[in-house]
Write a protein that holds these residues in place. Structure first.
Motif, PDB file in Angstrom:
ATOM      1  N   UNK A 145       0.840  -1.196   0.000  1.00  0.00           N
ATOM      2  CA  UNK A 145       0.000   0.000   0.000  1.00  0.00           C
ATOM      3  C   UNK A 145       0.876   1.248   0.000  1.00  0.00           C
TER       4      UNK A 145
ATOM      5  N   UNK B 287       0.068   5.127   1.270  1.00  0.00           N
ATOM      6  CA  UNK B 287      -0.860   6.071   1.883  1.00  0.00           C
ATOM      7  C   UNK B 287      -0.269   7.468   1.782  1.00  0.00           C
TER       8      UNK B 287
ATOM      9  N   UNK C 268      -0.660  11.532   3.419  1.00  0.00           N
ATOM     10  CA  UNK C 268      -1.219  12.366   4.479  1.00  0.00           C
ATOM     11  C   UNK C 268      -0.926  13.814   4.120  1.00  0.00           C
TER      12      UNK C 268
ATOM     13  N   UNK D 140      -6.189  13.477   7.175  1.00  0.00           N
ATOM     14  CA  UNK D 140      -5.959  12.111   7.623  1.00  0.00           C
ATOM     15  C   UNK D 140      -5.322  11.267   6.524  1.00  0.00           C
ATOM     16  N   UNK D 141      -4.844  10.133   6.923  1.00  0.00           N
ATOM     17  CA  UNK D 141      -4.234   9.198   5.992  1.00  0.00           C
ATOM     18  C   UNK D 141      -5.252   8.726   4.958  1.00  0.00           C
TER      19      UNK D 141
ATOM     20  N   UNK E 175      -5.675   6.294   1.310  1.00  0.00           N
ATOM     21  CA  UNK E 175      -5.048   5.291   0.473  1.00  0.00           C
ATOM     22  C   UNK E 175      -4.844   5.851  -0.935  1.00  0.00           C
TER      23      UNK E 175
ATOM     24  N   UNK F 291      -2.984   0.367  -4.019  1.00  0.00           N
ATOM     25  CA  UNK F 291      -2.677  -0.886  -3.351  1.00  0.00           C
ATOM     26  C   UNK F 291      -2.367  -1.964  -4.378  1.00  0.00           C
TER      27      UNK F 291
ATOM     28  N   UNK G  32       2.969  13.995   3.158  1.00  0.00           N
ATOM     29  CA  UNK G  32       3.788  12.908   3.688  1.00  0.00           C
ATOM     30  C   UNK G  32       3.293  11.622   3.035  1.00  0.00           C
TER      31      UNK G  32
ATOM     32  N   UNK H  96       3.529   7.427   2.867  1.00  0.00           N
ATOM     33  CA  UNK H  96       3.912   6.234   3.619  1.00  0.00           C
ATOM     34  C   UNK H  96       3.676   4.989   2.776  1.00  0.00           C
TER      35      UNK H  96
ATOM     36  N   UNK I 219      -1.561  -6.810  11.030  1.00  0.00           N
ATOM     37  CA  UNK I 219      -1.142  -5.421  11.165  1.00  0.00           C
ATOM     38  C   UNK I 219      -0.405  -4.959   9.924  1.00  0.00           C
ATOM     39  N   UNK I 220      -0.571  -3.695   9.621  1.00  0.00           N
ATOM     40  CA  UNK I 220       0.219  -3.068   8.577  1.00  0.00           C
ATOM     41  C   UNK I 220       1.553  -2.634   9.156  1.00  0.00           C
TER      42      UNK I 220
ATOM     43  N   UNK J  99       4.372   0.050   8.531  1.00  0.00           N
ATOM     44  CA  UNK J  99       4.597   1.274   7.778  1.00  0.00           C
ATOM     45  C   UNK J  99       6.077   1.581   7.671  1.00  0.00           C
ATOM     46  N   UNK J 100       6.470   2.180   6.559  1.00  0.00           N
ATOM     47  CA  UNK J 100       7.786   2.774   6.448  1.00  0.00           C
ATOM     48  C   UNK J 100       7.804   4.092   7.203  1.00  0.00           C
ATOM     49  N   UNK J 101       8.990   4.691   7.315  1.00  0.00           N
ATOM     50  CA  UNK J 101       9.145   5.917   8.100  1.00  0.00           C
ATOM     51  C   UNK J 101       8.540   7.137   7.417  1.00  0.00           C
TER      52      UNK J 101
ATOM     53  N   UNK K  85       8.649  12.944   3.136  1.00  0.00           N
ATOM     54  CA  UNK K  85       8.009  14.251   3.002  1.00  0.00           C
ATOM     55  C   UNK K  85       8.283  14.786   1.608  1.00  0.00           C
TER      56      UNK K  85
END
Lengths: 115, 113
Positions: B34, B36, B38, B43-44, B46, B49, B88, B90, B100-101, B103-105, B108
């Motif tokens: 995925x 995402x 932001x 909010x985040x 999608x 995918x 941002x 992700x 659980x997903x 996430x990468x860091x 930006x």
């Protein structure tokens, strides 16, 4: 309706307060999640509820207490928080908790400040 | 354990420039991928995918990503960025066994007009 709603948008609380965050979805999703996100960082998973049962607790301190009253609602009860708990708290939902099959929909978050 | 690496911490582009954001994951089994986004104060959401099938997936707002299994990569691309793409980004991975997903860091992206 692909919306996840969260209340309140902002919350300021003292370290001795008790407060609750609320999350709601009406998509018929059976999995709901709480994440914590610090500025410019990725979301960190806290809890997963699957079919209204807690299925994952990512070693979250007991001052955070989740609750899933029904399949549409998710609460996060807060008590005796620390300033380092200040963050954006995100709720998400998905059709099922198997991430292989279903995407997660995120709410706008509650920005929490602990003073 | 699974992990997701996003190599670019901060990318600065001018409008109309092309974009490629790198994402690599470490997991030997079947994964779903995925991206995402932001936007500031939002909010985040999608972007796109990949679950199976055509490894080149198209998402919203002109974004696309290519899954290269041999390189464990899922890079995000856009031919021509706009100022409104400032956000941002992700990358996230979900495995079939987990719930659980990961996430990468995050990267930006700043686009100047």
């Amino acid at each position: 309706d692909t919306e996840v709603t969260q209340t309140p948008k902002h919350l300021v609380m003292g370290m001795t307060n008790k407060k609750s965050l609320k999350c709601e979805q009406h998509m018929g999703h059976r999995a709901m999640y709480w994440y914590k996100q610090k500025a410019k960082k990725p979301p960190e998973l806290m809890f997963v509820y699957s079919y209204e049962k807690l299925s994952i607790n990512e070693s979250v301190p007991s001052r955070f207490s989740p609750e899933c009253p029904n399949s549409s609602l998710l609460n996060l009860h807060l008590h005796a928080l620390q300033p380092e708990d200040s963050a954006l708290y995100l709720c998400a939902s998905s059709q099922d908790s198997v991430t292989a099959l279903y995407e997660q929909y995120f709410g706008p978050g509650t920005r929490l400040t602990v003073t | 354990a699974q992990s997701v690496s996003q190599h670019n911490h901060h990318v600065i582009l001018s409008e109309a420039a092309s974009l490629e954001l790198g994402c690599n994951y470490s997991y030997g089994g079947t994964v779903n991928l995925f991206w995402y986004v932001q936007y500031p104060g939002q909010h985040l959401q999608l972007l796109l995918k990949y679950f199976s099938g055509d490894p080149l997936v198209k998402g919203i707002k002109g974004f696309e990503a290519e899954f290269i299994k041999s390189k464990f990569s899922f890079n995000l691309r856009k031919p021509s960025v706009q100022w409104s793409d400032t956000a941002e980004y992700f990358c996230a991975v979900g495995d079939q066994a987990g719930t659980a997903l990961i996430f990468g860091k995050g990267t930006t992206l700043s686009v100047s007009s």
